[in-house]
Design an enzyme around this catalytic site. Structure first.
Site, PDB file in Angstrom:
ATOM      1  N   THR A 101       7.022   8.076  -2.656  1.00  0.00           N
ATOM      2  CA  THR A 101       6.968   8.974  -3.242  1.00  0.00           C
ATOM      3  C   THR A 101       7.589  10.395  -2.704  1.00  0.00           C
ATOM      4  O   THR A 101       7.529  10.715  -1.693  1.00  0.00           O
ATOM      5  CB  THR A 101       5.175   9.496  -3.428  1.00  0.00           C
ATOM      6  OG1 THR A 101       4.588   8.269  -3.671  1.00  0.00           O
ATOM      7  CG2 THR A 101       5.054  10.675  -4.343  1.00  0.00           C
ATOM      8  N   LYS A 176       5.262  10.187 -11.373  1.00  0.00           N
ATOM      9  CA  LYS A 176       4.169   9.871  -9.900  1.00  0.00           C
ATOM     10  C   LYS A 176       3.492  11.468  -9.716  1.00  0.00           C
ATOM     11  O   LYS A 176       2.427  11.131  -9.263  1.00  0.00           O
ATOM     12  CB  LYS A 176       4.934   9.315  -8.914  1.00  0.00           C
ATOM     13  CG  LYS A 176       4.228   9.316  -7.386  1.00  0.00           C
ATOM     14  CD  LYS A 176       3.073   8.414  -7.582  1.00  0.00           C
ATOM     15  CE  LYS A 176       2.444   8.469  -6.122  1.00  0.00           C
ATOM     16  NZ  LYS A 176       1.445   7.352  -5.730  1.00  0.00           N
ATOM     17  N   LYS A 244       2.387  16.469   0.957  1.00  0.00           N
ATOM     18  CA  LYS A 244       3.689  16.518   0.581  1.00  0.00           C
ATOM     19  C   LYS A 244       3.820  16.215  -0.874  1.00  0.00           C
ATOM     20  O   LYS A 244       4.556  16.857  -1.592  1.00  0.00           O
ATOM     21  CB  LYS A 244       4.367  15.060   1.288  1.00  0.00           C
ATOM     22  CG  LYS A 244       5.712  14.656   0.972  1.00  0.00           C
ATOM     23  CD  LYS A 244       5.683  13.315   0.190  1.00  0.00           C
ATOM     24  CE  LYS A 244       4.935  12.147   0.750  1.00  0.00           C
ATOM     25  NZ  LYS A 244       4.884  10.981  -0.037  1.00  0.00           N
TER      26      LYS A 244
HETATM   27  P1  NAP Z   1       3.061   4.890   6.279  1.00  0.00           P
HETATM   28  O1  NAP Z   1       1.786   3.971   6.761  1.00  0.00           O
HETATM   29  O2  NAP Z   1       3.245   6.154   7.100  1.00  0.00           O
HETATM   30  O3  NAP Z   1       4.623   3.841   6.402  1.00  0.00           O
HETATM   31  C1  NAP Z   1       5.687   4.676   6.268  1.00  0.00           C
HETATM   32  C2  NAP Z   1       6.589   3.814   6.998  1.00  0.00           C
HETATM   33  O4  NAP Z   1       7.789   4.158   6.983  1.00  0.00           O
HETATM   34  C3  NAP Z   1       6.204   3.895   8.506  1.00  0.00           C
HETATM   35  O5  NAP Z   1       6.031   2.726   9.088  1.00  0.00           O
HETATM   36  C4  NAP Z   1       7.464   4.687   9.103  1.00  0.00           C
HETATM   37  O6  NAP Z   1       7.572   4.252  10.355  1.00  0.00           O
HETATM   38  C5  NAP Z   1       8.452   4.221   8.109  1.00  0.00           C
HETATM   39  N1  NAP Z   1       9.741   5.097   8.289  1.00  0.00           N
HETATM   40  C6  NAP Z   1       9.708   6.456   8.122  1.00  0.00           C
HETATM   41  N2  NAP Z   1      10.991   6.938   8.240  1.00  0.00           N
HETATM   42  C7  NAP Z   1      11.532   5.886   8.558  1.00  0.00           C
HETATM   43  C8  NAP Z   1      12.967   5.508   8.835  1.00  0.00           C
HETATM   44  N3  NAP Z   1      13.884   6.654   8.855  1.00  0.00           N
HETATM   45  N4  NAP Z   1      13.380   4.403   8.927  1.00  0.00           N
HETATM   46  C9  NAP Z   1      12.670   3.319   9.064  1.00  0.00           C
HETATM   47  N5  NAP Z   1      11.208   3.416   8.849  1.00  0.00           N
HETATM   48  C10 NAP Z   1      10.808   4.683   8.437  1.00  0.00           C
HETATM   49  O7  NAP Z   1       2.850   5.496   5.003  1.00  0.00           O
HETATM   50  P2  NAP Z   1       2.376   4.495   3.674  1.00  0.00           P
HETATM   51  O8  NAP Z   1       0.857   5.057   3.257  1.00  0.00           O
HETATM   52  O9  NAP Z   1       2.899   3.165   3.554  1.00  0.00           O
HETATM   53  O10 NAP Z   1       3.202   5.483   2.561  1.00  0.00           O
HETATM   54  C11 NAP Z   1       4.611   5.282   2.291  1.00  0.00           C
HETATM   55  C12 NAP Z   1       4.919   5.882   1.044  1.00  0.00           C
HETATM   56  O11 NAP Z   1       4.129   5.483  -0.057  1.00  0.00           O
HETATM   57  C13 NAP Z   1       4.707   7.806   1.028  1.00  0.00           C
HETATM   58  O12 NAP Z   1       5.684   8.318   0.665  1.00  0.00           O
HETATM   59  C14 NAP Z   1       3.344   7.848   0.313  1.00  0.00           C
HETATM   60  O13 NAP Z   1       3.041   9.047  -0.234  1.00  0.00           O
HETATM   61  C15 NAP Z   1       3.398   6.737  -0.838  1.00  0.00           C
HETATM   62  N6  NAP Z   1       2.188   6.117  -1.318  1.00  0.00           N
HETATM   63  C16 NAP Z   1       1.129   5.762  -0.361  1.00  0.00           C
HETATM   64  C17 NAP Z   1      -0.123   5.304  -0.980  1.00  0.00           C
HETATM   65  C18 NAP Z   1      -1.164   4.883  -0.088  1.00  0.00           C
HETATM   66  O14 NAP Z   1      -2.399   4.681  -0.596  1.00  0.00           O
HETATM   67  N7  NAP Z   1      -1.148   4.701   1.370  1.00  0.00           N
HETATM   68  C19 NAP Z   1      -0.134   5.046  -2.272  1.00  0.00           C
HETATM   69  C20 NAP Z   1       0.920   5.209  -3.243  1.00  0.00           C
HETATM   70  C21 NAP Z   1       2.094   5.769  -2.689  1.00  0.00           C
HETATM   71  P3  NAP Z   1       6.764   4.681  11.725  1.00  0.00           P
HETATM   72  O15 NAP Z   1       5.917   3.466  11.709  1.00  0.00           O
HETATM   73  O16 NAP Z   1       7.468   4.866  12.604  1.00  0.00           O
HETATM   74  O17 NAP Z   1       5.702   5.834  11.382  1.00  0.00           O
END
Ligand code: NAP
Length: 332
Positions: A101, A176, A244
């Site tokens: 997102t 979104k 965010k």
């Molecule tokens: P998350 O668990 O923090 O996953 C993000 C991952 O991306 C982390 O493992 C992070 O690494 C990695 N990352 C960040 N920057 C990077 C880079 N430059 N190079 C490589 N890896 C990188 O978050 P999430 O819940 O999966 O959410 C991910 C996205 O989807 C967000 O934008 C969120 O708003 C959206 N989203 C989430 C949900 C939900 O229910 N969780 C639902 C819909 C949309 P690290 O392991 O080092 O932190």
């Protein structure tokens, strides 16, 4: 050309959402290479046969399709547009699909940059939460037409149950953000329902069940808040990610000269939760803002961290304790 099983897929960002989504691509028979900033979060996929790459560029080198599911627009920008980013490093003809997102304008910029380099990029944020990612039943919100996405359709179907086609670059992100605006208002409503029921001495669980069956129900009430009622604040969706999203939504509204007061209130609540140490808790922790201080402290919150220097309605001469009182929504 349609990309079928056996094609090379790279997946960057194997966190809460990315890891299970990438798992469905493995299950569907694609050759998967993964990269995540913290390698440990990719170990489960590596044990199941995915290959590891040391950078986004290395992951993309042989990929026909690259998915990204990182945290913030800044992460998306780095992964795509930095010197070693995907726009330069991916193969000509490759598909670059951002599930994060993120910012609509950034999605448009990435689409245009990819086109200049003979690559195809589109925004495709998702909704359905951690459960939807695990079950492969996400809703995809695509900034491309169904016809143009035909070559990668089978890959999208591997982890989704429905796809909405918003046709234009960045329009997936805008749609979104509309979802997040609605979600955040429902989340605040669910938290306030619990606060009111508890304070009135009636069962919040029973009230939630009753409301969930009727016109006041929402996915936030029936699928997110039950964890808070059990004292479970583990993240399915991180509070700092909702902050965010709401900031992005308000920026988009501002560009359109539109005011969204309910979203501003929701952002204030989520921002307060993040400020007091709840940024890595799940969004259900918004309920803690209405709970007594001991419950918040037990969940890891520290009200002393609240930044009261902003444009709060609280006069400066008030004591920190009194300022905390007036910035706690429970007391307003
Ligand atoms: P998350 O668990 O923090 O996953 C993000 C991952 O991306 C982390 O493992 C992070 O690494 C990695 N990352 C960040 N920057 C990077 C880079 N430059 N190079 C490589 N890896 C990188 O978050 P999430 O819940 O999966 O959410 C991910 C996205 O989807 C967000 O934008 C969120 O708003 C959206 N989203 C989430 C949900 C939900 O229910 N969780 C639902 C819909 C949309 P690290 O392991 O080092 O932190």
């Amino acid at each position: 050309m349609t990309l079928g099983k056996g094609c090379n897929v790279a997946f960057i960002g194997t966190g809460i959402m990315g890891a299970p989504i990438a798992g469905h691509l493995l299950d569907a028979g694609y050759n998967l290479t993964v990269y995540n900033r913290t390698r440990e979060k990719a170990e489960g996929l590596l044990a199941r046969g995915a290959a590891w790459a040391d950078s986004p560029a290395a992951a993309a080198r042989h990929a026909d399709v690259v998915f990204t599911m990182v945290g913030y627009p800044e992460d998306v920008e780095e992964v795509y547009l930095s010197t070693n980013g995907l726009i330069r490093s991916a193969r000509k003809g490759a598909w670059l699909i951002d599930l994060t997102t993120s910012s609509p304008q950034l999605a448009r910029d990435i689409h245009d940059a990819a086109e200049v380099c003979d690559k195809h990029a589109f925004d495709c944020p998702v909704t359905g939460g951690q459960k939807g990612a695990q079950e492969g039943t996400l809703t995809l919100i695509a900034g491309i037409s169904e016809k143009d996405a035909a070559p990668v359709r089978a890959l999208l179907d591997a982890f989704s149950s429905q796809i909405y086609w918003f046709e234009q670059p960045g329009a997936g992100q805008l749609a979104k953000l509309c979802n997040q605006v609605s979600l955040a208002a429902s989340l605040a409503g669910a938290a306030e329902l619990i606060a009111l029921a508890e304070q009135a001495g009636i069962s919040p669980k029973l009230v939630s069940q009753m409301v969930g069956a009727g016109m006041g129900g929402s996915a936030q009430l029936s699928r997110v808040m039950p964890a808070a009622l059990e004292g479970d604040y583990k993240p399915g969706f991180l509070a700092e990610h909702l902050r965010k999203d709401l900031r992005l939504a308000l920026e988009a509204a501002d560009d359109l000269q539109l005011t969204l007061p309910a979203t501003e209130t929701s952002l204030n609540l989520v921002d307060m939760l993040c400020q007091v140490g709840g940024e890595r808790l799940g969004t259900q922790a918004v309920a803690l803002l209405y709970a007594d201080e001991a419950t918040g402290v037990a969940a890891g919150l520290d009200w002393g961290k609240l930044d009261t220097s902003g444009p709060a309605e609280v006069p400066d001469e008030q004591s920190p304790a009194r300022q905390r009182y007036f910035t706690n929504p429970r007391n307003l």
